[in-house]
Design a protein around this motif. Structure first.
Motif, short mmCIF file in Angstrom:
data_model
loop_
_atom_site.label_atom_id
_atom_site.label_comp_id
_atom_site.label_asym_id
_atom_site.label_seq_id
_atom_site.Cartn_x
_atom_site.Cartn_y
_atom_site.Cartn_z
N LEU A 15 0.81 -1.21 0.00
CA LEU A 15 0.00 0.00 0.00
C LEU A 15 0.84 1.26 0.00
O LEU A 15 0.31 2.36 -0.14
N ASN A 58 -10.00 8.83 1.74
CA ASN A 58 -9.10 8.54 0.62
C ASN A 58 -9.17 9.57 -0.51
O ASN A 58 -8.40 9.48 -1.46
N TYR A 75 -4.99 1.91 -3.46
CA TYR A 75 -4.70 0.55 -2.96
C TYR A 75 -4.08 -0.16 -4.14
O TYR A 75 -4.69 -0.24 -5.22
N HIS A 82 -12.84 -0.97 -6.88
CA HIS A 82 -12.22 0.19 -7.52
C HIS A 82 -13.10 0.81 -8.60
O HIS A 82 -12.95 1.98 -8.95
N GLY A 184 -3.96 -2.53 -9.51
CA GLY A 184 -4.71 -1.79 -8.53
C GLY A 184 -5.29 -0.50 -9.08
O GLY A 184 -5.38 -0.28 -10.29
N ALA A 243 -7.80 -4.57 2.85
CA ALA A 243 -8.69 -4.10 1.78
C ALA A 243 -9.95 -3.48 2.36
O ALA A 243 -10.39 -2.41 1.92
N TYR A 246 -9.18 -0.09 3.83
CA TYR A 246 -8.96 0.90 2.78
C TYR A 246 -10.29 1.41 2.22
O TYR A 246 -10.51 2.63 2.11
N SER A 251 -7.38 4.83 6.43
CA SER A 251 -6.00 4.64 6.01
C SER A 251 -5.06 4.42 7.19
O SER A 251 -4.23 3.50 7.19
N GLY A 310 -0.28 5.82 -2.85
CA GLY A 310 -0.68 4.96 -1.75
C GLY A 310 -1.38 5.70 -0.63
O GLY A 310 -0.93 6.75 -0.17
#
Length: 336
Positions: A15, A58, A75, A82, A184, A243, A246, A251, A310
Motif C-alpha cells: 500500500l 481517501n 490501494y 475500484h 490496482g 482491503a 482501505y 487509512s 498509496g
C-alpha cells in the motif's frame, strides 16, 4: 541499519510502494481481523489512528488561490470495488492538466531497463543464496510459500532477500488470475489518463525502491523473511482486513494494525518496535512525502492536478495532507 523487527511492516508496503511485483487481485477469503477483535482492542486501534492529522478519507481536494489538486489515496492491489472509485474520479482525470502517480509507464520502462542492464539490483550475484543462508526448516517454509505464489524455489533462492519479503507481503490467495491484473487503482488511473491523452508525471524516480533498501545488510533482509514467514498463516485474513479498511477510508488504521500485529510476535520489545516503526515511517513515508510536495505544487501551478498514490501517504503529522496545509493549501475531504 534497518532493524529486523521492521519486517512485519512489509505487509503494508503493497500500500505504500510501487515496485516490480506481479499485478495481484484482492480475491482472498478470510476473516477481518479488526472486526473479530475484542471491543477494547478495536477501539485502541482507532484511538491511535485518531491521534494524527487527517487519519481517514481517501479522496481530498487541496486549493490555494487558483491552484487545485485532487488527491486520491490508492490501494495497489486489484479489487472490483475500484470501479466505483473510478466512476467518481474519471471526470477529474479527464479535466486534469497533469496526472501525478508514484510511477508511470516511463518509470516502469526505466526500471526494467535497469534490471536488464544490472540484474544484481534484484538478484544476488555474489555471496550465499537464500537456500544457503537460511536453515533447512526456514527454506522449506519459504519454498512452500513461494510455490503457492507460483514461483519455483530455485528461482527465488537467487533473489535479494528484501524482494522476497515483498513477494511474501502479497498473500498467495491474492495472486489468483494475476495475469489479468491492472495494478490496482494506480493502474486504472494511469490507463484512463493514457486513453484520454492526459499528461502523466511520476512523483519520484523509478529507482526509489532500490535506494530505500540499499543500506540494509544481508542479515537484516534475512530477518525480514523470517518474520514475514511467521505471519504467513494469517496472510489471507490480513489481506482481507487491509482491503476492507482501505475501502472504509480508514487509512491510518492500516498502519496501526500492522504495529499491533508486530507487537504480538513472540519475543518482541514494545519500546524497540515503537522506535522501529518510527524509523520505517520516516524512511518509507515522511521522506518521500516531503520530496513529493514540490512536485505537486509545481504541477498545480500549470493547471488542475489529480494525484494518485498509496493511501498511507495521506494521513499523519508529515503526511501529504498536513504538508500541503503547511504550504498554504486549504483541504476538503470529498465523498467516494
Amino acid at each position: 541499519m534497518v532493524p529486523a523487527r521492521l519486517s512485519t511492516v512489509l505487509l503494508a508496503l503493497a500500500l505504500t510502494l510501487t515496485v516490480a511485483l506481479p499485478a495481484a487481485r484482492a480475491e482472498c477469503v478470510g476473516e477481518n481481523l479488526i472486526d473479530s477483535m475484542p471491543e477494547a482492542e478495536r477501539r485502541a486501534l482507532f484511538d491511535a489512528a485518531d491521534r494524527v492529522p487527517y487519519p481517514r478519507g481517501n479522496f481530498w481536494r487541496a486549493t490555494r488561490g487558483d491552484q487545485t489538486i485532487h488527491l486520491i489515496g490508492t490501494y495497489h492491489l486489484d479489487d472490483p470495488r475500484h470501479a466505483a472509485t473510478m466512476d467518481r474520479i474519471s471526470p477529474l482525470i479527464d479535466s486534469a492538466s497533469t496526472v501525478l502517480v508514484e510511477a508511470g509507464p516511463d518509470e516502469e520502462a526505466a526500471l526494467m531497463s535497469d534490471l536488464a542492464r544490472d540484474p544484481s539490483l534484484m538478484v544476488q550475484t555474489e555471496g550465499p543464496t537464500l537456500r544457503e543462508a537460511l536453515t533447512d526448516p526456514e527454506w522449506q517454509l519459504l519454498s512452500d510459500a513461494m510455490r503457492e505464489r507460483g514461483m519455483p524455489p530455485f528461482m527465488v533462492s537467487k533473489f535479494r532477500p528484501w524482494y522476497v519479503s515483498m513477494l511474501l507481503a502479497l498473500p498467495a490467495c491474492g495472486l489468483d488470475g494475476m495475469e489479468e491484473g491492472m495494478g490496482g487503482l494506480d493502474g486504472l488511473v494511469i490507463a484512463r489518463a493514457q486513453e484520454n491523452g492526459i499528461p502523466l508525471q511520476a512523483l519520484e524516480s523509478h529507482d526509489t525502491v532500490f535506494r530505500l533498501f540499499a543500506a540494509m545488510s544481508l542479515e537484516d533482509q534475512l530477518a525480514m523473511i523470517r518474520s514475514s514467514l511467521a505471519l504467513e498463516p494469517i496472510s489471507a485474513d490480513y489481506s482481507v482486513t487491509l482491503a476492507d479498511a482501505y475501502f472504509q477510508g480508514e487509512s491510518r488504521v492500516i498502519w496501526e494494525l500492522t504495529r499491533a500485529l508486530s507487537l504480538r510476535l513472540p519475543g518482541q520489545d514494545p519500546a524497540q518496535i515503537e522506535a522501529d516503526f518510527a524509523r520505517m515511517e520516516q524512511v518509507l513515508m515522511t521522506d518521500r512525502n516531503r520530496a513529493w510536495i514540490p512536485v505537486l505544487v509545481t504541477a498545480a501551478e500549470e493547471g488542475p492536478v489529480l494525484a494518485a498514490f498509496g493511501a498511507l501517504h495521506l494521513p499523519g503529522d508529515t503526511g501529504v495532507l498536513r504538508l500541503l496545509e503547511e504550504a498554504g493549501f486549504a483541504l476538503e475531504r470529498l465523498p467516494l
